[in-house]
Scaffold this active site. Structure first.
Site, PDB file in Angstrom:
ATOM      1  N   HIS A 111       0.622  -1.106   0.046  1.00 10.92           N
ATOM      2  CA  HIS A 111      -0.153  -0.308   0.628  1.00 10.92           C
ATOM      3  C   HIS A 111       0.848   0.970   0.047  1.00 10.92           C
ATOM      4  CE1 HIS A 111      -0.023   1.450   4.562  1.00 10.92           C
ATOM      5  NE2 HIS A 111       0.745   0.274   4.534  1.00 10.92           N
TER       6      HIS A 111
ATOM      7  N   ASP B  85       5.957   3.707   7.446  1.00 14.53           N
ATOM      8  CA  ASP B  85       5.002   2.752   6.490  1.00 14.53           C
ATOM      9  C   ASP B  85       3.841   3.400   5.842  1.00 14.53           C
ATOM     10  OD1 ASP B  85       2.257   1.086   7.669  1.00 14.53           O
ATOM     11  OD2 ASP B  85       2.303   1.829   9.078  1.00 14.53           O
TER      12      ASP B  85
ATOM     13  N   GLU C  17      -5.486   1.505   2.429  1.00 14.24           N
ATOM     14  CA  GLU C  17      -5.346   0.292   3.979  1.00 14.24           C
ATOM     15  C   GLU C  17      -5.383   1.238   4.923  1.00 14.24           C
ATOM     16  OE1 GLU C  17      -2.345  -1.973   6.429  1.00 14.24           O
ATOM     17  OE2 GLU C  17      -2.769   0.496   5.712  1.00 14.24           O
ATOM     18  N   GLU C  18      -4.697   2.236   4.626  1.00 17.13           N
ATOM     19  CA  GLU C  18      -4.359   3.194   6.036  1.00 17.13           C
ATOM     20  C   GLU C  18      -6.292   2.875   6.827  1.00 17.13           C
ATOM     21  OE1 GLU C  18      -2.508   2.730   8.670  1.00 17.13           O
ATOM     22  OE2 GLU C  18      -0.481   2.966   7.041  1.00 17.13           O
TER      23      GLU C  18
ATOM     24  N   ASP D  36       4.232  -5.150   3.907  1.00 16.87           N
ATOM     25  CA  ASP D  36       4.243  -4.140   5.190  1.00 16.87           C
ATOM     26  C   ASP D  36       4.554  -3.847   5.930  1.00 16.87           C
ATOM     27  OD1 ASP D  36       2.733  -1.793   5.612  1.00 16.87           O
ATOM     28  OD2 ASP D  36       0.527  -3.094   5.360  1.00 16.87           O
TER      29      ASP D  36
ATOM     30  N   HIS E 164       3.356   4.482  12.865  1.00 17.94           N
ATOM     31  CA  HIS E 164       2.561   5.370  12.736  1.00 17.94           C
ATOM     32  C   HIS E 164       2.508   7.535  13.666  1.00 17.94           C
ATOM     33  CE1 HIS E 164      -1.367   3.383  11.174  1.00 17.94           C
ATOM     34  NE2 HIS E 164      -0.601   3.057  10.610  1.00 17.94           N
TER      35      HIS E 164
END
Length: 350
Positions: free
Chosen positions: A66, A176, A206-207, A229, A317
């Site tokens: 992603h 990410d 995706e998130e 990922d 994140h």
């Protein structure tokens, strides 16, 4: 840099802004990098980009990474010209104070800052208040009239961060999952005359719920799916080793499970066999919380054998995500070796 790979491309991918549903700048980079490498490039109505390398059989493999990053959408502009935000993806509000951001508007990008008032000016009640994204305000350093003229509700916001080498690590925002997009592009370059058709897919959204992967799983209906990922590396204080999930520098992660998937046993066993045969460092990954495109690919078009390779990442994140250079190389090597050895004749039924 001890590990050899194209750091400038990785930096470009990570520093480029692209939140869920608005990944167009990343699409342009992926299309550029696919040019001359794959046999066909196309995109769909959601924005997934597919680069196909035709193989000598009709058996097809989807490799998905992603390209969206967590970010925000402007939901309100105050009378004083401050921006209030709606989160796109999972943010810990504690990391947002005193961050620089970029606001993406139709009239160009604007720099901004999420302010943090001096702690000695706060009351005890304010200090103890649990932080929330709703309490975040972006200051553009402009009078309210100028903000109203240049910013609209619905504009996008990302953190502003450079990507740098840090010892043996690479650190920055959006690793990410741009580091996996990078690994996928490198594997596509290395793949030569495969025995099966391989669809390399840079997925979207995706998130916010694996949405791009679910759509592409239906459209392509692959015989086998491999997702790429990042994964948690809590190998830092105060965590103890059972809580690490993975450890930086110990190799690519071969996923056994996460919140969205229990990977096909035969697929992750073959990934492990390939890594051992090629002397590629790896570690087994059991992620207790968090989903990946693997889950979206495994079941959206009926039962599909699915596995995943993960890049161990510290501080996920946040604007300072960190990966180890050798783990990036191991991920590229493992994906390439796996695809090179895929004949379409392996039996993944259980």
């Amino acid at each position: 840099m001890d590990a050899e790979f194209d750091f400038e491309l990785l930096r470009e991918l990570t520093e480029t802004s692209g939140v869920p549903g608005y990944e167009e700048r990343l699409r342009d980079i992926v299309r550029r990098e696919f040019d001359g490498v794959v046999d066909e490039v196309r995109s769909d109505a959601m924005g997934n980009v597919v680069g196909t390398v035709e193989g000598s059989s009709d058996y097809s493999v989807v490799v998905a990474a992603h390209m969206d990053e967590i970010g925000f959408m402007v939901k309100h502009i105050t009378d004083d010209g401050f921006l209030q935000l709606d989160a796109l993806g999972g943010w810990d509000p504690r990391v947002l104070k005193a961050q620089r951001v970029t606001v993406l508007t139709e009239k160009g990008d604007l720099p901004g800052v999420i302010g943090a008032v001096p702690p000695h000016t706060l009351t005890d009640e304010q200090r103890e208040k649990e932080p929330k994204v709703e309490d975040v305000y972006v200051d553009l350093g402009l009078p309210s009239e100028a903000v109203d003229e240049r910013v609209s509700v619905g504009d996008l916001v990302t953190t502003a961060q450079t990507t740098v080498e840090l010892g043996n690590h690479v650190t920055g925002k959006a690793l990410d999952n741009r580091v996996s997009v990078f690994a996928m592009l490198e594997a596509a370059r290395r793949l030569d005359d495969p025995g099966v058709t391989v669809h390399f897919v840079a997925t979207v959204q995706e998130e916010v719920g694996l949405r791009g992967a679910e759509a592409i799983g239906v459209d392509l209906d692959p015989d086998l799916a491999i997702a790429l990922d990042t994964t948690v590396a809590n190998d830092v204080p105060p965590f103890k080793s059972p809580e690490y999930v993975t450890k930086l520098g110990d190799g690519a992660g071969i996923k056994l499970k996460d919140s969205s998937v229990i990977t096909n046993r035969k697929v992750h066993r073959r990934l492990r066999d390939v890594a051992e045969r090629e002397s590629i460092p790896f570690q087994l990954e059991i992620l207790p919380a968090g989903g990946t495109d693997t889950g979206g690919l495994q079941r959206t078009s009926g039962a599909t054998p699915a596995g995943a390779i993960s890049v161990p990442t510290r501080y996920l994140h946040t604007p300072t995500e960190s990966v180890h250079q050798s783990d990036v190389v191991a991920t590229i090597d493992l994906l390439t070796a796996f695809l090179d050895s895929e004949t379409g004749e392996h039996d993944y039924t259980l």
